[in-house]
Design an enzyme around this catalytic site. Structure first.
Site, PDB file in Angstrom:
ATOM      1  N   ASP A  45       0.656  -1.213  -0.210  1.00 16.75           N
ATOM      2  CA  ASP A  45      -0.122  -0.008   0.041  1.00 16.75           C
ATOM      3  C   ASP A  45       0.916   1.292  -0.099  1.00 16.75           C
ATOM      4  O   ASP A  45       0.516   2.314  -0.796  1.00 16.75           O
ATOM      5  CB  ASP A  45      -0.905   0.074   1.084  1.00 16.75           C
ATOM      6  CG  ASP A  45      -2.077  -1.091   1.009  1.00 16.75           C
ATOM      7  OD1 ASP A  45      -2.288  -1.600  -0.302  1.00 16.75           O
ATOM      8  OD2 ASP A  45      -2.738  -1.223   1.883  1.00 16.75           O
ATOM      9  N   GLU A 116      -4.510  10.345   4.566  1.00 20.17           N
ATOM     10  CA  GLU A 116      -4.907  11.201   5.859  1.00 20.17           C
ATOM     11  C   GLU A 116      -3.729  12.036   6.007  1.00 20.17           C
ATOM     12  O   GLU A 116      -2.686  12.090   5.627  1.00 20.17           O
ATOM     13  CB  GLU A 116      -5.082  10.222   7.375  1.00 20.17           C
ATOM     14  CG  GLU A 116      -3.774   9.932   7.765  1.00 20.17           C
ATOM     15  CD  GLU A 116      -3.163   8.670   7.156  1.00 20.17           C
ATOM     16  OE1 GLU A 116      -1.958   8.593   7.212  1.00 20.17           O
ATOM     17  OE2 GLU A 116      -3.851   7.588   7.108  1.00 20.17           O
ATOM     18  N   ASP A 145      -2.372  12.515  21.971  1.00 16.11           N
ATOM     19  CA  ASP A 145      -1.061  12.265  21.111  1.00 16.11           C
ATOM     20  C   ASP A 145      -0.948  12.923  19.849  1.00 16.11           C
ATOM     21  O   ASP A 145       0.134  12.978  19.211  1.00 16.11           O
ATOM     22  CB  ASP A 145      -0.919  10.744  21.284  1.00 16.11           C
ATOM     23  CG  ASP A 145      -0.166  10.307  22.375  1.00 16.11           C
ATOM     24  OD1 ASP A 145       0.201  11.103  23.487  1.00 16.11           O
ATOM     25  OD2 ASP A 145      -0.116   8.922  22.727  1.00 16.11           O
ATOM     26  N   TYR A 160      -8.418   3.965  11.281  1.00 13.59           N
ATOM     27  CA  TYR A 160      -9.011   2.613  11.873  1.00 13.59           C
ATOM     28  C   TYR A 160      -8.065   2.052  12.962  1.00 13.59           C
ATOM     29  O   TYR A 160      -8.747   1.776  14.129  1.00 13.59           O
ATOM     30  CB  TYR A 160      -9.140   1.588  11.166  1.00 13.59           C
ATOM     31  CG  TYR A 160      -9.812   0.315  11.025  1.00 13.59           C
ATOM     32  CD1 TYR A 160     -11.110   0.527  11.862  1.00 13.59           C
ATOM     33  CD2 TYR A 160      -9.415  -0.707  10.802  1.00 13.59           C
ATOM     34  CE1 TYR A 160     -11.764  -0.485  12.297  1.00 13.59           C
ATOM     35  CE2 TYR A 160     -10.380  -2.158  10.931  1.00 13.59           C
ATOM     36  CZ  TYR A 160     -11.589  -1.746  11.732  1.00 13.59           C
ATOM     37  OH  TYR A 160     -12.428  -2.977  12.019  1.00 13.59           O
ATOM     38  N   ALA A 180      -5.263   8.960  20.879  1.00 13.15           N
ATOM     39  CA  ALA A 180      -4.927   8.674  22.536  1.00 13.15           C
ATOM     40  C   ALA A 180      -5.395   9.874  23.032  1.00 13.15           C
ATOM     41  O   ALA A 180      -4.815  10.686  23.720  1.00 13.15           O
ATOM     42  CB  ALA A 180      -3.536   8.285  22.608  1.00 13.15           C
TER      43      ALA A 180
END
Length: 255
Positions: A45, A116, A145, A160, A180
């Site tokens: 990927d 992203e 985080d 995910y 987080a």
């Protein structure tokens, strides 16, 4: 897609991918990407993402065959009947995200991301972020985080892993997901229209350094980041029938 007369083979640096490239070129011929009807990417990927970025000015679509690990964006590897597979392949069109990152020193860096754009703490202390959507303040302080904005195509990647939602490829939405989160502890992220402009500001940037990342292109010491969909860039990606992104995104939710 129309008949694939000229095929360009691109491969990652791994021996497995390079060996596959040599065998396929001996069998089907070798062409430059600029002269090809279709580009075949051999790798995982990560290599598919780099291939899409590298060839975004070329009209030819990209068909991936997995010579890496996960291969979510790739088709299965098989050397036989490649021309027939390419002609039967189904096309998906992806619009990337545009990232505009302003560093603490005032310099600006821009990049595109198919999966992203993420902000991550770059020191021992948690990051503090302020979130605006279309110019309106939506969250005064997110202690975490990091945080990310992802496309449907990228929703099964880092998003995910950070417990963000899987997005159907035709949903025309973006996901904003915390990494987080400490405060607000129960915030589960947000779904926004694809047309939204998201601005993430770093609070106490000198004390709590933050880096930004767009598909592995990183910017350190950021003060703010603006993220939006880039409709003028269209990545054409091919999948075997019945194994397109729509099906893969649905199937992943029942694993």
């Amino acid at each position: 897609m129309p008949a694939a007369r000229n095929i360009a083979f691109l491969a990652s640096d791994t021996p497995l991918a390079q060996e596959a490239k040599a065998r396929l070129e001996a069998r089907y011929g070798a062409h430059a990407p600029e002269e090809a009807d279709v580009i075949v990417a051999l790798g995982g990927d990560g290599f598919m993402l780099s291939t899409l970025h590298a060839t975004q000015e070329i009209e030819a679509p990209v068909y991936g065959m997995n010579r890496g690990t996960v291969g979510f964006l790739m088709n299965g590897y098989r050397e036989d009947d490649l021309v027939e597979r390419l002609e039967a392949a189904e096309e998906e069109v992806l619009n990337p995200l545009h990232m505009k990152a302003v560093r603490v020193d005032g310099s600006v860096q821009e990049a595109l991301a198919i999966n992203e754009v993420s902000l991550l703490r770059a020191g021992p202390q948690a990051a503090k972020l302020r979130i605006y959507v279309d110019g309106r303040l939506r969250m005064e302080e997110l202690v975490c985080d990091g945080a990310l904005v992802c496309t449907p195509a990228g929703s099964t990647a880092y998003n995910y892993s950070a417990h963000g939602p899987i997005l159907p490829i035709g949903a025309d939405v973006l996901a904003v997901t915390a990494v987080a989160a400490f405060r607000p502890r129960r915030w589960r992220g947000a779904l926004l229209p694809k047309t939204a402009l998201v601005r993430l500001e770093v609070i106490e940037a000198d004390k709590r350094p933050v880096m930004a990342d767009a598909d592995s292109r990183s910017v350190r010491d950021v003060a703010s980041v603006e993220i939006r969909t880039e409709p003028d860039v269209r990545h054409r990606i091919l999948f075997d029938p019945g194994h397109g992104l729509e099906e893969r995104l649905i199937r992943e939710q029942f694993v």
